[in-house]
Structure formats: structure tokens, C-alpha cells
Design an enzyme around this catalytic site. Structure first.
Site, short mmCIF file in Angstrom:
data_model
loop_
_atom_site.label_atom_id
_atom_site.label_comp_id
_atom_site.label_asym_id
_atom_site.label_seq_id
_atom_site.Cartn_x
_atom_site.Cartn_y
_atom_site.Cartn_z
N LYS A 23 0.94 -1.04 0.01
CA LYS A 23 0.07 0.03 -0.17
C LYS A 23 0.86 1.44 -0.04
O LYS A 23 0.77 2.05 -0.77
CB LYS A 23 -0.76 0.04 1.13
N ARG B 125 -9.97 0.49 8.28
CA ARG B 125 -9.49 -0.76 8.65
C ARG B 125 -10.30 -1.89 9.00
O ARG B 125 -10.30 -2.70 9.40
CB ARG B 125 -8.49 -0.46 9.74
N ARG C 233 11.70 -5.56 5.21
CA ARG C 233 11.36 -4.04 5.21
C ARG C 233 12.44 -3.25 5.77
O ARG C 233 12.65 -3.52 6.94
CB ARG C 233 10.09 -3.79 5.34
N ARG D 107 10.85 -1.07 11.03
CA ARG D 107 9.79 -0.83 12.12
C ARG D 107 9.55 -1.71 13.21
O ARG D 107 10.01 -2.91 13.11
CB ARG D 107 8.49 -0.82 11.52
N ARG E 9 -0.72 -9.02 13.24
CA ARG E 9 -1.22 -8.06 12.25
C ARG E 9 -2.06 -8.60 11.22
O ARG E 9 -3.07 -8.36 10.67
CB ARG E 9 -0.37 -7.00 11.59
P1 AP5 Z 1 4.79 -1.50 2.03
O1 AP5 Z 1 4.60 -0.72 0.57
O2 AP5 Z 1 5.48 -1.13 2.98
O3 AP5 Z 1 3.56 -2.42 2.35
P2 AP5 Z 1 2.10 -2.06 3.24
O4 AP5 Z 1 1.17 -2.30 2.58
O5 AP5 Z 1 2.17 -0.32 3.29
O6 AP5 Z 1 2.38 -2.71 4.54
P3 AP5 Z 1 2.16 -1.91 5.98
O7 AP5 Z 1 3.03 -2.87 6.98
O8 AP5 Z 1 2.66 -0.81 6.22
O9 AP5 Z 1 0.84 -2.07 6.22
P4 AP5 Z 1 0.14 -2.33 7.51
O10 AP5 Z 1 -1.19 -1.97 7.16
O11 AP5 Z 1 0.47 -3.17 8.33
O12 AP5 Z 1 0.64 -1.04 8.56
P5 AP5 Z 1 0.33 0.57 8.61
O13 AP5 Z 1 1.27 1.43 8.80
O14 AP5 Z 1 -0.87 0.87 8.05
O15 AP5 Z 1 5.59 -2.93 1.41
C1 AP5 Z 1 6.26 -4.04 2.30
C2 AP5 Z 1 7.55 -4.53 2.09
O16 AP5 Z 1 7.29 -5.19 0.75
C3 AP5 Z 1 8.68 -3.26 1.50
O17 AP5 Z 1 9.85 -3.71 2.06
C4 AP5 Z 1 8.56 -3.00 0.05
O18 AP5 Z 1 9.77 -2.80 -0.23
C5 AP5 Z 1 8.10 -4.56 -0.23
N1 AP5 Z 1 7.48 -4.73 -1.42
C6 AP5 Z 1 6.28 -3.73 -1.95
N2 AP5 Z 1 5.93 -4.19 -3.09
C7 AP5 Z 1 6.76 -5.31 -3.59
C8 AP5 Z 1 6.58 -6.24 -4.86
N3 AP5 Z 1 5.64 -6.12 -5.70
N4 AP5 Z 1 7.39 -7.23 -4.71
C9 AP5 Z 1 8.42 -7.40 -3.58
N5 AP5 Z 1 8.35 -6.52 -2.70
C10 AP5 Z 1 7.62 -5.67 -2.60
O19 AP5 Z 1 -0.29 0.28 10.26
C11 AP5 Z 1 0.48 -0.15 11.48
C12 AP5 Z 1 -0.25 -0.02 12.81
O20 AP5 Z 1 -0.83 1.07 12.87
C13 AP5 Z 1 -1.21 -1.22 12.49
O21 AP5 Z 1 -0.98 -2.59 12.90
C14 AP5 Z 1 -2.39 -0.45 13.66
O22 AP5 Z 1 -2.01 -0.87 14.92
C15 AP5 Z 1 -2.16 1.10 13.41
N6 AP5 Z 1 -3.24 1.53 12.39
C16 AP5 Z 1 -2.85 1.81 11.05
N7 AP5 Z 1 -4.15 2.50 10.43
C17 AP5 Z 1 -4.97 2.18 11.42
C18 AP5 Z 1 -6.32 2.41 11.40
N8 AP5 Z 1 -6.91 3.04 10.15
N9 AP5 Z 1 -7.14 1.95 12.60
C19 AP5 Z 1 -6.42 1.26 13.40
N10 AP5 Z 1 -5.27 1.19 13.65
C20 AP5 Z 1 -4.45 1.65 12.49
MG MG Z 2 2.20 0.94 4.78
#
Ligand code: AP5
Ligand code: MG
Length: 215
Positions: free
Chosen positions: A13, A88, A127, A160, A171
Site C-alpha cells: 500500500k 481498517r 522491509r 519498524r 497483524r
Molecule cells: P509496503 O509498501 O511498506 O506495504 P504496506 O502494505 O504499506 O504494509 P504496512 O506494513 O505498512 O501495512 P500495515 O497495514 O500493517 O501498516 P500500517 O502502517 O498501515 O511494502 C512492504 C515491503 O514489501 C517493503 O519492503 C517493500 O519494499 C516490499 N514490496 C512492496 N511491493 C513489492 C513487490 N511488488 N514485490 C516485492 N516486494 C515488495 O499500520 C501499522 C499499525 O498502525 C497497525 O497495525 C495499527 O496498529 C495501526 N493503524 C494504522 N492504521 C490504522 C487504522 N486505520 N485504524 C486502526 N489502527 C491503525
Molecule cells: Mg504502509
């Protein structure tokens, strides 16, 4: 254009949001990034959020919704935004609908980046993120030229806190039980666009752009 990016942790994402904002000239709103900034600033909200994030659980809606509403009201969101990691769960999705309706800013699409759950562990444990410019790398799939250093700006790369295997497993469970139901929610509204999230970052990006053009 207003687009929600759905997808499991590690689906890409953030990676795709960063490419979309360059092409579309609209901001990325990542609730994960906003929460991590609040944690780093040690604000009241950040201190409350940290415990949930460290456990891999969702932060309560009471914290997240106010944060998103405040961000959506800023001038740079007038032309649109890419919502990354929000909503979410169904209650957040309903709250978003209400916010956007009040602001007369309809949602154009919900793009789901679909990656098999078994591929995600390596993406997340591998990552690395630049602390200065936010550029993402992966030690297995897209290594920086020099270990620990950002190719783009020379900033230091960090891992992270929630990218530990146990927390990742939690997660992924939370995604399956609370976030995956949004696929049906947006299908019912005819906003859903499913995209195969395996393949190169550029291929996936092209597929997202094609899906958005057919809106
Ligand atoms: P990346 O692009 O970083 O993936 P992502 O989908 O953004 O993954 P996240 O871990 O950020 O998602 P998340 O939903 O768990 O975390 P968030 O920060 O939202 O890519 C991942 C890796 O893969 C990278 O190394 C990249 O280089 C690699 N990659 C990408 N594309 C690729 C490909 N095609 N091939 C190979 N490799 C590839 O949330 C974190 C925490 O915050 C949650 O757990 C929760 O506690 C809280 N939170 C956030 N939003 C909310 C909400 N709306 N409500 C409640 N709690 C929330
Ligand atoms: Mg992300």
C-alpha cells in the site's frame, strides 16, 4: 480523485501510494504514518496508540477517526487523496463515507492489492525504511546500494518496531478478521478494484493506473 488502498500488511500500500501521489499530484494519507509520527512525538495520542501498535492490534476508532478528519480538512486534500491503511474495519468505512459526504467529496475507488498471505512475512521482515525521506527498501527484494543507507537521500534506514514475526502474525490475523470484510463492503458499493499484488512494483502500479482510468 479519492482512492482507498486496501490490502494486507506488506501488500505494498505504502509503496504504491508513493508512486500514485507523484503521478496524481494529490497527498497520501497513511494512518500508520500519522500514528508513528504521534508515537515519535510522544504526544498523548501517540502514547495511547503505541501499546496497540506494539501488539499488532488496531488503534481504537476514537483516536484514528479524529486524526483522519483533521487531515482531510486540510487544503491540499481538496483535489483528492490516497488513503493508505484507512479504513481498517467496517465502522471506519462507514465513518469515512459520512465524512466525505459532509465535505461533498465522494470516493472514486477502493483498490485492493491482493498478495497471498504466505508471501507477506518476507516482505515485512525484510522491509527497511529511510528515516529522512520515507523511501522503502527490502533486503530480499529491493536492497539499497549500500547497507543501511538510503539511495535517494543518504538517510539512515530503520526497521519498524512492529515488523517482528510475532507481531506480524497478529497483524495478519487482525487483517483477516477486521479488514478483509471491507472487500465486500466496497463491492456492494461498486467501488472495488482488485489488483494482483504479486509481480514487480512497476507492473502492479501500471495495473492500478489502468483500473483507475476505467472509473
Ligand atoms: P509496503 O509498501 O511498506 O506495504 P504496506 O502494505 O504499506 O504494509 P504496512 O506494513 O505498512 O501495512 P500495515 O497495514 O500493517 O501498516 P500500517 O502502517 O498501515 O511494502 C512492504 C515491503 O514489501 C517493503 O519492503 C517493500 O519494499 C516490499 N514490496 C512492496 N511491493 C513489492 C513487490 N511488488 N514485490 C516485492 N516486494 C515488495 O499500520 C501499522 C499499525 O498502525 C497497525 O497495525 C495499527 O496498529 C495501526 N493503524 C494504522 N492504521 C490504522 C487504522 N486505520 N485504524 C486502526 N489502527 C491503525
Ligand atoms: Mg504502509
Amino acid at each position: 480523485m479519492r482512492v482507498v488502498l486496501l490490502g494486507a500488511p506488506g501488500a505494498g500500500k505504502g509503496t504504491q501510494a508513493k508512486k500514485l501521489i507523484e503521478v496524481c499530484g494529490i497527498p497520501q494519507i497513511s494512518t500508520g504514518d500519522l500514528l508513528r509520527a504521534a508515537v515519535a512525538a510522544k504526544s498523548d495520542l501517540g502514547v495511547q496508540a503505541k501499546a496497540y501498535m506494539d501488539r499488532g492490534e488496531l488503534v481504537p476508532d476514537s483516536i484514528v477517526l479524529g486524526m483522519v478528519q483533521e487531515r482531510l480538512r486540510q487544503d491540499d486534500c481538496a483535489k483528492g487523496c490516497i488513503l493508505d491503511g484507512f479504513p481498517r474495519n467496517t465502522s471506519q468505512a462507514k465513518a469515512l463515507d459520512e465524512m466525505l459526504q459532509t465535505m461533498n467529496m465522494p470516493l472514486d475507488a477502493a483498490v485492493d492489492i491482493d498478495v497471498p498471505l504466505e508471501d507477506l512475512m518476507k516482505r515485512l521482515t525484510g522491509r527497511r525504511t529511510c528515516g529522512s525521506c520515507g523511501q522503502m527498501y527490502n533486503i530480499y527484494f529491493s536492497k539499497p546500494q549500500k547497507d543501511g543507507v538510503c539511495d535517494k537521500c543518504g538517510g539512515a534506514l530503520f526497521q519498524r518496531d512492529d515488523d517482528k514475526e510475532d507481531t506480524i502474525r497478529k497483524r495478519l490475523d487482525v487483517y483477516t478478521s477486521q479488514t478483509a470484510p471491507l472487500i465486500g463492503y466496497y463491492r456492494d458499493k461498486s467501488l472495488y478494484k482488485g489488483i494482483n499484488g504479486t509481480g514487480s512494483i512497476d507492473e502492479i502500479f501500471n495495473n492500478i493506473c489502468s483500473a483507475l482510468k476505467t472509473n
